[in-house]
Design a protein around this motif. Structure first.
Motif, short mmCIF file in Angstrom:
data_model
loop_
_atom_site.label_atom_id
_atom_site.label_comp_id
_atom_site.label_asym_id
_atom_site.label_seq_id
_atom_site.Cartn_x
_atom_site.Cartn_y
_atom_site.Cartn_z
N PHE A 290 0.85 -1.16 0.02
CA PHE A 290 -0.19 0.18 -0.10
C PHE A 290 0.75 1.33 0.09
N LYS A 291 0.24 2.37 -0.42
CA LYS A 291 1.03 3.69 -0.60
C LYS A 291 1.71 4.00 0.81
N PRO A 292 2.83 4.52 0.76
CA PRO A 292 3.52 5.22 1.95
C PRO A 292 2.81 6.28 2.41
N SER A 293 2.81 6.54 3.78
CA SER A 293 2.22 7.57 4.48
C SER A 293 2.98 8.86 4.22
N ILE A 294 2.32 9.94 3.87
CA ILE A 294 2.91 11.23 3.62
C ILE A 294 2.67 12.14 4.50
N PRO A 295 3.49 13.18 5.22
CA PRO A 295 3.09 14.08 6.17
C PRO A 295 2.35 15.07 5.19
N VAL A 296 1.15 15.64 5.86
CA VAL A 296 0.71 16.97 5.17
C VAL A 296 0.60 18.04 5.87
N VAL A 297 0.84 17.92 7.17
CA VAL A 297 0.88 19.27 7.84
C VAL A 297 2.17 19.35 8.69
N TRP A 298 2.86 20.37 8.32
CA TRP A 298 4.14 20.85 8.76
C TRP A 298 4.15 22.09 9.76
N CYS A 299 4.99 21.89 10.96
CA CYS A 299 5.26 23.21 11.71
C CYS A 299 6.67 23.04 12.23
N GLY A 300 6.99 24.15 12.68
CA GLY A 300 8.36 24.33 13.49
C GLY A 300 8.23 24.21 15.00
N LEU A 301 9.04 23.20 15.53
CA LEU A 301 8.98 23.00 17.09
C LEU A 301 10.19 23.58 17.67
N TYR A 302 10.12 24.37 18.47
CA TYR A 302 11.49 24.93 19.18
C TYR A 302 11.15 24.74 20.87
N PRO A 303 12.36 24.76 21.31
CA PRO A 303 12.17 24.77 22.62
C PRO A 303 12.27 26.26 23.31
N VAL A 304 11.12 26.42 24.42
CA VAL A 304 11.14 27.41 25.05
C VAL A 304 12.50 28.07 25.57
N ASP A 305 13.23 27.10 26.23
CA ASP A 305 14.53 27.32 26.71
C ASP A 305 15.45 26.84 25.77
N ALA A 306 16.49 27.87 25.18
CA ALA A 306 17.38 27.42 24.08
C ALA A 306 18.29 26.08 24.68
N ASP A 307 18.52 26.01 26.03
CA ASP A 307 19.28 24.89 26.65
C ASP A 307 18.62 23.75 26.36
#
Ligand code: GDP
Ligand code: MG
Length: 597
Positions: A290-307
């Motif tokens: 069967f067809k591979p799954s493809i991501p349809v929604v993207w977003c950036g994830l960032y740590p609130v604390d840079a550390d």
């Protein structure tokens, strides 16, 4: 086990109609676990699944059942997720089975995902047994719901099994229906080995575990197997079944479902839908995958604390081990620092990953607005897939932008239909079909996915008081009048806040963000313009006025200890500040702006 005494089946249903409860009951009644081991929703073993009461990963279990005909049958059950984002997991469970139990809540009736799942099961050539659940509820109307199943789905419901998974009423009836009404698997024990790779995950003790459905031949310990998609060869270390605990067996034959371990390094080396064959006597043709799954929604994830960046990297790696449908790659943002661009099957998938990161890995994260994947054609003929609005080339270089569309099915009580249609129309929807089933309406709409990732579920829920159910399938790409809206603070673009929108919605959404930022950014010694712009053209504007001279005079004229305190405070806040031209703006302002909706 002889083939005629095996039954492989999935349970399909709209969310909350009782799939997992029924699975638990089947396991309990067939004695696969003792009462002491029995926990509610045994198969939903991820903490979040348990808490949210939804099933994310398809699960399987082998049951032994002595039927009324005196024979002992082996029943392989696959629980499936009901939510729209996980339709892909449903499709692979179905490919591993010959039949389905269609569970419908007798007090609710047919819902959007009931339909979607049934269509998938019919596509997979499944025999379907309708099961009416929750007949213990006073509001249950089994006769009406049977009629509805016949009218809407066109399935004979005259001998639907009426049960209460909660009280255990008539679970026997379900087991007999499985044995007498679902077909036995077919397969050739002497044929060349062919097994469908249904799923794989990482186990801390066993390494990569592969869930398989054997079609022909056998899989046994020591056997050299070959993955037909890439030719990789592995030696089987263990074969086994789920009882639901993992239990090693001698071999798996035709019609059987179970697991294989073979010193496979990472889940990425296993392709769901692949065919596993014997390396010495390989099959010529793979099974239909069967067809591979493809991501349809993207977003950036960032740590609130840079550390926490390093911790985020490790956590994403661990999550990915068990969720190959989720993608991530490093990215940086002037406003948010170092983070990752992540791809998901849908909004719920995004929410679940975010929640697992914060809960299991104790990470405090900020997500940028979700974006769909646009297909761009540049004036020089080059084609690109745009996952991040920040990467959008200058408008003059773009010939055409195509956006993904979906076909949505919405079921809603008549009273709320008007509001739902208004919502769909506001979101550029095109009505395909509108039919009635008793007092419920079924509206089929084509909608741009871009309009759905932007708070559509929430609005749908609120305009229908929670009564609308929703399901969708991707429905191709179409050119659209789309623009990138940049947000500028002090004349500098803030990458994390830029977004794509249809031209007709650009001004309204641009204004919303500017107004929000005006509230969030603290006043400084000079005026700060906040603008929303398409290319060089400003479409919305707000200004943060400067602090008055009096205030600054007071501030700087104060006594020395107060001044020092102020300086120290500023230093502390330093790592959370972002530079925009001459001004520094606390990162918290951007975080709050992103949390807007
Ligand atoms: P799933 O999302 O289809 O897996 O649904 P669950 O099995 O998680 O059930 C959803 C909710 O319905 C839970 O609160 C169950 O306790 C409840 N439920 C399931 N079966 C029955 C039943 O036969 N009667 C009643 N009254 N509640 C049920
Ligand atoms: Mg469930």
């Amino acid at each position: 086990t002889p083939l005629d005494r095996i039954r492989n089946f999935s349970i399909i249903a709209h969310i909350d109609h009782g799939k997992s409860t029924l699975a638990d009951r089947l396991i309990q009644v067939t004695g696969a676990v003792t009462a002491r081991e029995m926990k509610e929703q045994l198969l939903d073993n991820m903490e979040i699944e348990r808490e949210r009461g939804i099933t994310i990963k398809a699960q399987t279990v082998r049951l032994n059942y002595q039927a009324k005909d005196g024979q002992v049958y082996t029943l392989n059950l696959m629980d499936t997720p009901g939510h729209v984002d996980f339709a892909y997991e449903v499709s692979r469970s179905l490919a591993a089975c010959e039949g389905s139990l269609l569970v419908v809540d007798a007090s609710q009736g047919v819902e959007a995902q009931t339909l979607a799942n049934v269509y998938q099961a019919l596509d997979a050539n499944h025999e379907i047994v309708p099961v009416l659940n929750k007949v213990d509820l006073p509001a249950a109307e089994p006769e009406r719901v049977k009629q509805q199943i016949e009218d809407v789905i066109g399935l004979d419901a005259s001998d639907a099994v009426e049960i209460s998974a909660k009280t255990g009423l008539n679970i026997e009836g379900v087991l007999e229906a499985i044995v007498t009404r679902l077909p036995a698997p077919k397969g050739d024990p002497a044929g060349t080995t062919k097994a469908l790779l249904v799923d794989s995950w990482y186990d801390a003790y066993l390494g990569v575990v592969v869930l398989v459905r054997v079609k022909d031949g056998h899989l046994r310990k020591g056997q050299k197997i070959r993955m037909m998609s890439n030719g990789a060869v592995h030696t089987i270390e263990q074969v086994g079944v789920f009882t639901p605990k993992m239990a090693a067996v001698e071999s798996l034959g035709p019609g059987e479902m179970g697991y294989v371990t073979a010193a496979i390094k990472t889940v990425a080396d296993t392709n769901v839908g692949d065919t596993i064959t014997d390396d010495r006597r390989p099959a010529e043709e793979p099974l239909p995958g069967f067809k591979p799954s493809i991501p349809v929604v993207w977003c950036g994830l960032y740590p609130v604390d840079a550390d926490d960046f390093e911790k985020l990297r490790e956590s994403l790696g661990k999550l990915r081990l068990n969720d190959s449908s989720f993608h991530y790659e490093a990215e940086t943002s002037a406003a948010l620092g170092f983070g990752y661009r992540c791809g998901f099957l849908g909004l719920l998938h995004l929410e679940i990953v975010q929640e697992r990161l914060s809960r299991e890995f104790d990470l405090d994260l900020i997500a940028t607005a979700p974006s769909v994947v646009y297909k761009l054609t540049k004036t020089n003929g080059e084609k690109i897939d745009l996952h991040n609005p920040a990467d959008m080339p200058d408008g003059s270089l773009v010939e055409e932008i195509e956006e993904p569309w979906i076909k949505a099915t919405i079921m809603v009580p008549d009273d709320y239909l008007g509001a739902v249609l208004t919502l769909c129309n506001e979101r550029r929807g095109q009505q395909v079909e509108l039919t009635y089933v008793g007092s419920r309406a079924m509206a089929v709409y084509r909608l741009p996915l871009n309009e759905v990732v932007f708070d559509f579920y929430d609005r749908l829920k609120s305009v229908s008081r929670g009564y609308a159910s929703f399901d969708y399938a991707m429905d191709g790409y179409e050119p659209g009048d789309l623009v990138k809206i940049s947000i500028l603070v002090n004349n500098e673009p803030v990458d994390a806040l830029s977004f794509m929108a249809h031209r007709s919605a650009a001004e309204r959404r641009g204004r919303q963000i500017c107004e929000k930022l005006k509230e969030l950014i603290p006043r400084q010694l000079f005026r700060i313009p906040i603008q929303a712009a398409i290319g060089g053209r400003v479409i919305a504007r707000e200004t943060i006025s400067a602090l008055s001279k009096d205030v600054t005079a007071k501030c700087y004229g104060g006594d020395i200890t107060r001044k020092r305190k102020l300086l120290e405070k500023q230093k502390e806040g330093k790592k959370r500040m972002r530079q925009f031209g001459k001004v520094e703006i606390p990162q918290s302002a951007f975080i709050a702006a992103l949390k807007m909706d």
